[in-house]
Design a protein around this motif. Structure first.
Motif, mmCIF file in Angstrom:
data_model
loop_
_atom_site.group_PDB
_atom_site.id
_atom_site.type_symbol
_atom_site.label_atom_id
_atom_site.label_comp_id
_atom_site.label_asym_id
_atom_site.label_seq_id
_atom_site.Cartn_x
_atom_site.Cartn_y
_atom_site.Cartn_z
ATOM 1 N N LEU A 64 -107.553 7.331 -23.102
ATOM 2 C CA LEU A 64 -107.665 6.878 -21.721
ATOM 3 C C LEU A 64 -108.900 6.000 -21.528
ATOM 4 O O LEU A 64 -108.842 4.983 -20.830
ATOM 5 N N ALA A 65 -110.009 6.369 -22.156
ATOM 6 C CA ALA A 65 -111.219 5.541 -22.059
ATOM 7 C C ALA A 65 -110.956 4.145 -22.600
ATOM 8 O O ALA A 65 -111.496 3.161 -22.095
ATOM 9 N N GLY A 66 -110.107 4.050 -23.625
ATOM 10 C CA GLY A 66 -109.767 2.750 -24.197
ATOM 11 C C GLY A 66 -108.861 1.925 -23.311
ATOM 12 O O GLY A 66 -108.785 0.703 -23.464
ATOM 13 N N GLU A 67 -108.154 2.562 -22.368
ATOM 14 C CA GLU A 67 -107.285 1.842 -21.449
ATOM 15 C C GLU A 67 -108.065 1.147 -20.341
ATOM 16 O O GLU A 67 -107.549 0.242 -19.687
ATOM 17 N N LEU A 68 -109.283 1.576 -20.102
ATOM 18 C CA LEU A 68 -110.090 0.969 -19.041
ATOM 19 C C LEU A 68 -110.464 -0.450 -19.420
ATOM 20 O O LEU A 68 -110.795 -0.741 -20.580
ATOM 21 N N CYS A 69 -110.451 -1.350 -18.445
ATOM 22 C CA CYS A 69 -110.844 -2.732 -18.733
ATOM 23 C C CYS A 69 -112.334 -2.784 -19.072
ATOM 24 O O CYS A 69 -113.100 -1.863 -18.785
ATOM 25 N N VAL A 70 -112.731 -3.873 -19.683
ATOM 26 C CA VAL A 70 -114.098 -3.997 -20.196
ATOM 27 C C VAL A 70 -115.114 -3.848 -19.073
ATOM 28 O O VAL A 70 -116.130 -3.155 -19.223
ATOM 29 N N ALA A 71 -114.869 -4.479 -17.933
ATOM 30 C CA ALA A 71 -115.837 -4.395 -16.827
ATOM 31 C C ALA A 71 -115.955 -2.976 -16.285
ATOM 32 O O ALA A 71 -117.052 -2.528 -15.940
ATOM 33 N N ASP A 72 -114.832 -2.243 -16.202
ATOM 34 C CA ASP A 72 -114.902 -0.850 -15.767
ATOM 35 C C ASP A 72 -115.750 -0.035 -16.731
ATOM 36 O O ASP A 72 -116.534 0.831 -16.315
ATOM 37 N N ARG A 73 -115.596 -0.282 -18.014
ATOM 38 C CA ARG A 73 -116.366 0.457 -19.010
ATOM 39 C C ARG A 73 -117.855 0.127 -18.894
ATOM 40 O O ARG A 73 -118.710 1.013 -18.985
ATOM 41 N N GLN A 74 -118.182 -1.138 -18.679
ATOM 42 C CA GLN A 74 -119.581 -1.522 -18.492
ATOM 43 C C GLN A 74 -120.139 -0.888 -17.216
ATOM 44 O O GLN A 74 -121.283 -0.407 -17.201
ATOM 45 N N LEU A 111 -127.948 -4.959 -9.262
ATOM 46 C CA LEU A 111 -127.098 -6.075 -9.654
ATOM 47 C C LEU A 111 -125.731 -5.956 -8.983
ATOM 48 O O LEU A 111 -125.170 -4.873 -8.880
ATOM 49 N N PRO A 112 -125.174 -7.078 -8.540
ATOM 50 C CA PRO A 112 -123.877 -7.022 -7.853
ATOM 51 C C PRO A 112 -122.739 -6.690 -8.810
ATOM 52 O O PRO A 112 -122.833 -6.918 -10.018
ATOM 53 N N VAL A 113 -121.676 -6.138 -8.254
ATOM 54 C CA VAL A 113 -120.463 -5.824 -9.009
ATOM 55 C C VAL A 113 -119.292 -6.512 -8.325
ATOM 56 O O VAL A 113 -119.080 -6.335 -7.117
ATOM 57 N N LYS A 114 -118.547 -7.290 -9.076
ATOM 58 C CA LYS A 114 -117.369 -7.981 -8.533
ATOM 59 C C LYS A 114 -116.162 -7.058 -8.618
ATOM 60 O O LYS A 114 -115.863 -6.510 -9.681
ATOM 61 N N GLN A 115 -115.477 -6.874 -7.497
ATOM 62 C CA GLN A 115 -114.280 -6.043 -7.469
ATOM 63 C C GLN A 115 -113.083 -6.811 -8.040
ATOM 64 O O GLN A 115 -113.053 -8.044 -8.026
ATOM 65 N N GLU A 184 -109.428 -18.692 -16.879
ATOM 66 C CA GLU A 184 -109.686 -18.857 -15.451
ATOM 67 C C GLU A 184 -108.824 -17.901 -14.622
ATOM 68 O O GLU A 184 -109.300 -17.319 -13.630
ATOM 69 N N ALA A 185 -107.574 -17.713 -15.046
ATOM 70 C CA ALA A 185 -106.696 -16.792 -14.319
ATOM 71 C C ALA A 185 -107.180 -15.358 -14.452
ATOM 72 O O ALA A 185 -107.169 -14.589 -13.479
ATOM 73 N N LEU A 186 -107.612 -14.988 -15.652
ATOM 74 C CA LEU A 186 -108.128 -13.635 -15.860
ATOM 75 C C LEU A 186 -109.423 -13.410 -15.091
ATOM 76 O O LEU A 186 -109.637 -12.334 -14.522
ATOM 77 N N GLU A 187 -110.285 -14.420 -15.063
ATOM 78 C CA GLU A 187 -111.545 -14.293 -14.325
ATOM 79 C C GLU A 187 -111.288 -14.067 -12.839
ATOM 80 O O GLU A 187 -112.014 -13.320 -12.175
ATOM 81 N N ALA A 188 -110.216 -14.676 -12.311
ATOM 82 C CA ALA A 188 -109.922 -14.536 -10.887
ATOM 83 C C ALA A 188 -109.506 -13.111 -10.532
ATOM 84 O O ALA A 188 -109.790 -12.643 -9.422
ATOM 85 N N VAL A 189 -108.835 -12.404 -11.441
ATOM 86 C CA VAL A 189 -108.343 -11.061 -11.113
ATOM 87 C C VAL A 189 -109.229 -9.947 -11.661
ATOM 88 O O VAL A 189 -109.141 -8.801 -11.215
ATOM 89 N N SER A 190 -110.089 -10.277 -12.630
ATOM 90 C CA SER A 190 -110.877 -9.244 -13.299
ATOM 91 C C SER A 190 -112.074 -8.805 -12.458
ATOM 92 O O SER A 190 -112.704 -9.633 -11.797
ATOM 93 N N ALA A 192 -116.046 -7.537 -12.544
ATOM 94 C CA ALA A 192 -117.125 -8.012 -13.420
ATOM 95 C C ALA A 192 -118.436 -7.352 -13.032
ATOM 96 O O ALA A 192 -118.681 -7.086 -11.851
ATOM 97 N N VAL A 193 -119.260 -7.104 -14.022
ATOM 98 C CA VAL A 193 -120.644 -6.685 -13.795
ATOM 99 C C VAL A 193 -121.548 -7.766 -14.369
ATOM 100 O O VAL A 193 -121.160 -8.498 -15.285
ATOM 101 N N VAL A 194 -122.728 -7.878 -13.820
ATOM 102 C CA VAL A 194 -123.674 -8.899 -14.263
ATOM 103 C C VAL A 194 -124.305 -8.466 -15.586
ATOM 104 O O VAL A 194 -124.844 -7.357 -15.691
ATOM 105 N N THR A 195 -124.222 -9.319 -16.595
ATOM 106 C CA THR A 195 -124.840 -9.026 -17.885
ATOM 107 C C THR A 195 -125.896 -10.057 -18.268
ATOM 108 O O THR A 195 -126.558 -9.888 -19.293
ATOM 109 N N ARG A 196 -126.052 -11.113 -17.468
ATOM 110 C CA ARG A 196 -127.100 -12.097 -17.736
ATOM 111 C C ARG A 196 -127.756 -12.485 -16.420
ATOM 112 O O ARG A 196 -127.068 -12.680 -15.409
ATOM 113 N N VAL A 197 -129.079 -12.596 -16.429
ATOM 114 C CA VAL A 197 -129.837 -12.998 -15.241
ATOM 115 C C VAL A 197 -130.828 -14.085 -15.651
ATOM 116 O O VAL A 197 -131.096 -14.289 -16.842
#
Length: 266
Positions: A64-74, A111-115, A184-190, A192-197
């Motif tokens: 189940l942990a592996g089913e989570l998208c990368v941003a959720d895991r971060q 840091l902001p989190v994108k829904q 670009e399509a994936l970025e629109a729906v994914s 995201a957490v901030v990993t670079r500042v």
């Protein structure tokens, strides 16, 4: 608590989650998992499986942990970092322009989190081979491509993309424009957490881009925990099992009392 993305179950996103209450047993387990062998994605899956009480009401294992998208895991790894008291407020960087070291303050919790966007975890994209449906990559996808030694866009898309109206489909024939449209399509729906500042050098003013590691809790040191156990065992003559079973906040309180009694703190 809610994930920025979530797990799709029966047509609905399950976003609720909770961590186990941290105690010494959990901390030691997490430290040993983090220091064990395996790829970074696999370690993250193991740590989340140990630390999470549930996601969407379901108990969490490595699958189940592996089913989570990368941003959720971060997002979860940063939450675990705060839960374990490992969040850093100050960061040290070497300036690439002048070579000086400088510090800057940035609590990661600010840091902001994108829904996730509408349609998550899927996006549909028109490519040179026809229309395809692409799934936002998950931890298991990362794990597979890393362990296969194929860290490239086509390797991920081979797992995450499927044709909708293409009579023939070959992921290796996707050109750079196709891959960009998919990104670009994936970025629109994914989510995201901030990993670079960006941070300015105090010496020369040059602005540097700095990575903020979302997996900081993998640096959990078992030796520090064992030293705390030793201190409490020496003072109160408790067993290791009893000390590790204490909730983290109570163990830390006892340690402060020991330091106060020794005149270390007031």
């Amino acid at each position: 608590m809610l994930l920025p993305g979530g797990l799709l179950r029966a047509g609905a996103l399950r976003r609720q989650f909770s961590f186990r209450e941290p105690d010494g047993v959990l901390e030691l387990e997490l430290a040993e998992l983090a220091r064990g062998r395996g790829s970074l994605p696999r370690k993250v899956s193991r740590v989340l499986a140990a630390a999470l009480e549930h996601v969407g009401g379901a108990p969490v294992d490595g699958v189940l942990a592996g089913e989570l998208c990368v941003a959720d895991r971060q997002f979860l790894m940063r939450g675990l970092e705060r839960l374990l008291g490992l969040e850093r407020s100050w960061h040290t960087v070497v300036c690439g322009a002048c070579g000086e070291r400088f510090d800057f303050e940035l609590p990661v919790s600010r840091l902001p989190v994108k829904q996730a966007g509408e349609g998550f975890p899927f996006a549909e994209v028109e490519t040179g081979q026809g229309r395809v449906r692409v799934r936002v990559p998950a931890g298991a996808d990362q794990e597979a491509v890393v362990e296969e030694g194929r860290m490239d866009a086509h390797a991920l898309l081979a797992r995450c993309a499927e044709p909708l109206d293409a009579s023939t489909w070959d992921v290796t024939r996707l050109d750079a424009a196709d891959v960009q449209r998919i990104d670009e399509a994936l970025e629109a729906v994914s989510p995201a957490v901030v990993t670079r500042v960006r941070a300015p050098c105090a010496a020369c003013g040059d602005v540097r881009e700095v990575e903020v590691d979302p997996y900081g809790c993998l640096s959990l040191d078992p030796e520090a925990l064992l030293e705390e156990v030793h201190t409490l065992a020496s003072t109160y003559h408790w067993s290791e099992r009893d000390i590790l079973a204490l909730p983290r906040h109570r163990r830390r309180r006892y340690l402060r009392l020991v330091e106060r009694g020794a005149g270390v703190t007031t």
